[in-house]
Design an enzyme around this catalytic site. Sequence first.
Site, PDB file in Angstrom:
ATOM      1  N   GLY A 243       0.992  -0.704   0.095  1.00 37.89           N
ATOM      2  CA  GLY A 243      -0.482  -0.075  -0.302  1.00 37.89           C
ATOM      3  C   GLY A 243       0.775   1.542  -0.410  1.00 37.89           C
ATOM      4  O   GLY A 243       1.281   2.055  -1.188  1.00 37.89           O
ATOM      5  N   PHE A 244       1.993   1.768   1.123  1.00 38.57           N
ATOM      6  CA  PHE A 244       2.693   2.295   1.401  1.00 38.57           C
ATOM      7  C   PHE A 244       2.037   4.245   1.394  1.00 38.57           C
ATOM      8  O   PHE A 244       2.752   5.129   0.137  1.00 38.57           O
ATOM      9  CB  PHE A 244       3.589   2.747   0.081  1.00 38.57           C
ATOM     10  CG  PHE A 244       4.136   1.048  -0.535  1.00 38.57           C
ATOM     11  CD1 PHE A 244       4.600   0.157   0.788  1.00 38.57           C
ATOM     12  CD2 PHE A 244       3.913   0.743  -1.607  1.00 38.57           C
ATOM     13  CE1 PHE A 244       5.688  -0.236   0.441  1.00 38.57           C
ATOM     14  CE2 PHE A 244       4.339  -0.924  -1.434  1.00 38.57           C
ATOM     15  CZ  PHE A 244       5.226  -1.456  -0.872  1.00 38.57           C
ATOM     16  N   GLY A 473       0.809  -7.083   3.905  1.00 39.73           N
ATOM     17  CA  GLY A 473       2.174  -7.703   3.608  1.00 39.73           C
ATOM     18  C   GLY A 473       3.831  -7.164   4.921  1.00 39.73           C
ATOM     19  O   GLY A 473       3.902  -7.979   4.936  1.00 39.73           O
ATOM     20  N   THR A 474       2.233  -6.462   5.842  1.00 39.55           N
ATOM     21  CA  THR A 474       2.634  -5.575   7.163  1.00 39.55           C
ATOM     22  C   THR A 474       2.565  -6.879   7.466  1.00 39.55           C
ATOM     23  O   THR A 474       3.668  -6.971   8.812  1.00 39.55           O
ATOM     24  CB  THR A 474       2.703  -5.005   7.782  1.00 39.55           C
ATOM     25  OG1 THR A 474       1.151  -5.003   7.236  1.00 39.55           O
ATOM     26  CG2 THR A 474       2.054  -3.788   7.006  1.00 39.55           C
ATOM     27  N   ALA A 518       0.536   2.312  12.742  1.00 42.34           N
ATOM     28  CA  ALA A 518       0.208   2.996  14.332  1.00 42.34           C
ATOM     29  C   ALA A 518      -0.409   2.021  14.115  1.00 42.34           C
ATOM     30  O   ALA A 518      -0.904   1.194  14.920  1.00 42.34           O
ATOM     31  CB  ALA A 518      -0.146   3.988  14.104  1.00 42.34           C
ATOM     32  N   LYS A 637      10.200 -11.562  13.083  1.00 38.95           N
ATOM     33  CA  LYS A 637      10.052 -11.746  11.927  1.00 38.95           C
ATOM     34  C   LYS A 637       9.335 -11.031  10.666  1.00 38.95           C
ATOM     35  O   LYS A 637      10.305 -10.804   9.906  1.00 38.95           O
ATOM     36  CB  LYS A 637       9.634 -12.711  11.562  1.00 38.95           C
ATOM     37  CG  LYS A 637      10.559 -14.082  10.208  1.00 38.95           C
ATOM     38  CD  LYS A 637      10.343 -15.706  10.500  1.00 38.95           C
ATOM     39  CE  LYS A 637      11.293 -15.621   9.411  1.00 38.95           C
ATOM     40  NZ  LYS A 637      11.394 -17.513   9.824  1.00 38.95           N
ATOM     41  N   THR A 638       8.393 -10.483  11.025  1.00 41.38           N
ATOM     42  CA  THR A 638       7.655  -9.202  10.739  1.00 41.38           C
ATOM     43  C   THR A 638       8.289  -8.112  10.550  1.00 41.38           C
ATOM     44  O   THR A 638       8.304  -7.358   9.521  1.00 41.38           O
ATOM     45  CB  THR A 638       6.182  -9.447  10.511  1.00 41.38           C
ATOM     46  OG1 THR A 638       5.997  -9.285  12.131  1.00 41.38           O
ATOM     47  CG2 THR A 638       5.296 -10.418   9.736  1.00 41.38           C
ATOM     48  N   GLN A 642       9.827  -5.482   7.923  1.00 37.71           N
ATOM     49  CA  GLN A 642       9.574  -4.262   7.928  1.00 37.71           C
ATOM     50  C   GLN A 642      10.233  -2.843   7.574  1.00 37.71           C
ATOM     51  O   GLN A 642      10.594  -2.214   6.898  1.00 37.71           O
ATOM     52  CB  GLN A 642       8.139  -3.344   8.392  1.00 37.71           C
ATOM     53  CG  GLN A 642       6.717  -4.472   8.361  1.00 37.71           C
ATOM     54  CD  GLN A 642       6.119  -3.856   7.616  1.00 37.71           C
ATOM     55  OE1 GLN A 642       5.718  -2.274   7.081  1.00 37.71           O
ATOM     56  NE2 GLN A 642       6.185  -4.343   6.516  1.00 37.71           N
ATOM     57  N   GLU A 709       7.015   2.127   8.864  1.00 43.76           N
ATOM     58  CA  GLU A 709       7.967   2.988   8.363  1.00 43.76           C
ATOM     59  C   GLU A 709       9.489   3.864   9.012  1.00 43.76           C
ATOM     60  O   GLU A 709      10.367   4.183   8.265  1.00 43.76           O
ATOM     61  CB  GLU A 709       6.739   4.329   7.946  1.00 43.76           C
ATOM     62  CG  GLU A 709       5.857   4.465   7.357  1.00 43.76           C
ATOM     63  CD  GLU A 709       4.766   5.515   7.379  1.00 43.76           C
ATOM     64  OE1 GLU A 709       4.236   5.779   7.098  1.00 43.76           O
ATOM     65  OE2 GLU A 709       4.339   5.714   9.093  1.00 43.76           O
TER      66      GLU A 709
END
Lengths: 749, 325
Positions: A243-244, A473-474, A518, A637-638, A642, A709
């Site tokens: 998305g970003f 995908g976060t 957030a 891991k996630t 990120q 971010e």
Amino acid sequence: MTNSPIGSTLNRVDGPDKVTGAARYAGDESPTGLVHGHLVLATIGNGTIRSMDTGAARDHTGVLEIYTPDNPLPLHGVPPGVAFYFSETRRPLSDHEVRYHGQIVGLVIAETPEQARDAAALITVDYERRPANASFRDNVDDAVVPEPTPLPMGLPITILADGVPSIDAALAASPVTVTATYTHPARHHNALEPHAAVATWDGDRLTIHSTTQAPAAHAIELAQAFAVPADHVHVVNPHVGGGFGGKAFTWGPTYLAAAAARRLGRPVKVVPTREQLHTTTGHRSAAHQTVTLGSSADGTLNAIRHLSVTQAIGEDPGTRLTMKAYATENLHVSLRVTTGLNVPTTTILRAPGEETGSFAIECAMDELAIELGLDPIELRTRNHLTHTLSPDPATRLPYSNKHLIECYRLGARRFGWDTRNPAPRSTLATGGWLVGTGMAGAVLNASRAFTAVRVSFRPDGTAAVATSTADLGTGMRTVLAIMGTDSLGIPVDRIRPLIGDSRLPVGPDAVYGAQGSAATATVAPVVRDAAADAVEELINHAVTEPRSPLHGRDGVRYTAGDLTDGATTIGFGDLLTTTGGTDVGATTTSGPVTPPSYAFASHAAHFCEVRVHRLTGEIRVSRMTTVVDAGTIVNEKTARNQIVGGVVWGIGPALFESAHVEPDTGRIANANFADYLVPVNADVPDVDVVFLDHPDTNFSPLGARGLGELGTVGSAAAVANAVHHATGIRVRDLPITPEKLLTTPTGQA
Amino acid sequence: MRPFTYASASTVEEALAGAGADSAYLAGGTTLVDLMKLEVMSPAAVLNIDTLPLRDIRHDHTGLHVGALARMSDVAAHRLVTARYPVISQALLHSASPQLRNMASIGGNVLQRTRCGYFRDPATACNKRTPGSGCAAITGYNRAHAVLGTSESCVATHPSDLAVALVALDASVLLRDRAGERAVRLADFYLLPGDTPHLENRLRPGELLAGVTVPPLSWARRSTYVKVRDRRPYEFALTSVAAAVDLRGDTIADVRLAAGGVGTKPWRLPAVEDALRSRPLRADTVKAAVTHAADDATPLSHNGFKPELLRRTIVRALLTLAGRP
Ligand SMILES: Cc1cc2nc3c(=O)[nH]c(=O)nc-3n(C[C@H](O)[C@H](O)[C@H](O)COP(=O)(O)OP(=O)(O)OC[C@H]3O[C@@H](n4cnc5c(N)ncnc54)[C@H](O)[C@@H]3O)c2cc1C
Ligand code: SF4
């Protein structure tokens, strides 16, 4: 009792679905009766449509309808809430004016996507052309102070020490100053998954499979455009392929898909092409920033002046970054915005303001360190910010749990910073590669929003954890699974995370999606509260349901999936099977952190090594270390994923990313993946990521601040600072491409 | 994409018989299908030749022979090529991506069309795509465009990396039509744009490129391909240089140099070759020899760096062959 998986390296719970292709994205939906839309875009940058010849397209096999400004689709009002500021306010096809190259001027509907595409190519448009004003750079001098908005961005802020008359006076009184202008080109989100929408109406009720970061907000924006109640719009987005910020709001192609479906009485799918995405779904503004730092001879900052020009209030480097970066007695930040440019609509993009601002500030700090002959880490440490900066000293808040200095120190040790020869152009490796290292700090405000989570028990022995957010995908699904396991004490494979649906629980007055880094900080703590409430409901169910073996008992407790009063023990699945209960649980709502007696931000330090060929100037990032202070890490891991992704999003703008907007036409000359360069695997070294993991319990009981971010903040500056160290050449105009490093005579090493 | 007929040929004769004025041969399709989707090429008939038995890679006393339908990846990895003509292997491995190289053919590579973004966008003016419509690149974004061999009609580069290596090695293409077979030196095969940029090469309508022949050159074992670009892989060249040297001691007995990314066709550099012959392969001689490498260059608004980058790329290629990049 299952051990809590918080902080573990659990694999993504949706990994197998994604790897095997079982995961269905919006564009994968093909309801019966589906027809397909293909967009037609303007090929001029400014003008008026005199007429459109759609005859040949109408005659094309399979074509059902062609919508143009002469045959528009009704879309009401303007986008509500923040969408008004960060998306396109003009409805597509609503008039004959062309304001930018690539604006939507038509939608062809046909039985197959190929028929729609081929017919669209047959449409010709007769324009009354006007010169386009598309060069951001040419408009910088004419930029204006933006209109005040309810959003706390864009307004100039000045902080002055007692007796200091102006920021200029503070700078003039500083023994050492550096000043420089840093520029960014416009850039594009380019999420791998395009903005796909599949819209189906049933009377005045819309079901739309649509790729969005915020399903509930998306439903409200669509409801507004179609003048139907918000609960008549059902948004479904189980998986989102990136998305970003580009999918935070609703864009023209999606509105048109829904509008055409309503008009035609058939489901409509619209998937813009890669090129079309560049102009129809928002992008990040170009930026022009002038930073002046004034310091004492020992490197104590006395004044910071940061003057920014962008095209959008959302891209406000001063407010979003500089206010939170370094301690100083005197500070002035301002934003001016360009107006009337014939370029596509800007929106938020990963770390809006922070990313651009961090490039300017972190490069300027490097320049100051060199000017002072001070190590860049030492300079930053001397100016460590412990309290927020504010014009009113009474409102300054201490930062909660800030460990930025530890990030610098640990990073320096892992990276081998101490053995660095500070002289630029001092290291030549085999093959003719100059080696350089650079570092930068990073700060990202930590926030939590209102949200609601439902936790409920089911007769099959699983527990659902549901909230209306998205997994871009976060790893949000995995976070919910981990939090469910942590709160309910049952294995991860018995937790069913439910997200990506506007009908799932949302907060009371905000419809929160996955944005602003957030989502985890917002959702994760509420899962615990919701789980506690759900357990209470379950116990109540167990003691009040006549068929329950625990009916009427006292002292019934819940542990690890079982209910017991000491004498009788039953798993909740068996209990609900016996009682016929289907979904016993609770929906719990949270508020944001109140009242704040602290300021909250995540921090990081980046270290980068680059190699620059001494003859031909190619730049290769060879090492990267990032140390992160983001409180509790829910899933290593996630989280690592990120941060690495964020660092890649710093390498991109540093070295590759740029929309080449033609000044006279507004056409983006590289609106495709062959020419709009993003880093590929070979451009990214193995990124060494370390998490400090100091829980910030002032922030939430869980202690997890956001980090999505954070990797993007400061990482481009670390690359640029390393390039300077390698070559002695300071490039302030991004991206840093080989030709900018050819300033020494042929062959000089 | 416009409608077209499709047929597959199983022999060369069948292919030649099936070809017409408005037909296109389909090999790997990585250029053709792309351009058909963009409606830059809209052949009425597509003739699949990927099935033809033209995939040989062999070497004899007349040189290296590569069938037109050999895959880029197969040629790049072939031991005859890696051992005798490393410059060919490297040029291929620096091209496109592994997936594309597995699909794309040698003939298609040599015949690929320019990557000029205006050529690929039918909404813009382009003399190569639509003769007489103008050239949007000259006033547009032209960082990637050519500085040598350009004209007022067209400034597009020829994008093939392989062709640069082949031109350096003096390779020929074998062309076949119903009348028979002919061999044309690749350097002569490509045409300068002049005022007819839509005519790119000497291939006649319906003619088939059957293969490529590289004449014997024992010292091509000492050869290399240097490609400069922003991104590490997967990008066309800003500049590239194919170089081979015949080194006797440290003296350059003979040398071959050709450049990519700078010319409207693969650009042989005879003046630099002359300036290098009989000189020692050292940094100072090399630097002196490249001084005039791009004297004829006509830079555009965004590619003024190319002449200097070309000189540096040549220096780097030669010093690489000397083991001192
Ligand atoms: C994203 C991308 C990146 C790329 N990067 C590079 C790069 O870095 N360097 C590089 O050199 N190339 C690059 N390429 C180009 C690629 O190498 C070519 O597309 C490929 O070599 C073409 O071969 P093909 O077999 O697919 O040709 P096709 O697409 O099948 O054909 C190309 C053209 O040649 C004609 N043709 C094909 N074979 C014959 C024949 N035997 N006789 C007569 N006519 C024939 C076709 O009709 C068509 O006009 C890239 C391509 C893409 C898509
Ligand atoms: S440079 Fe050549 S290919 Fe590009 S627009 Fe001009 S004429 Fe067309």
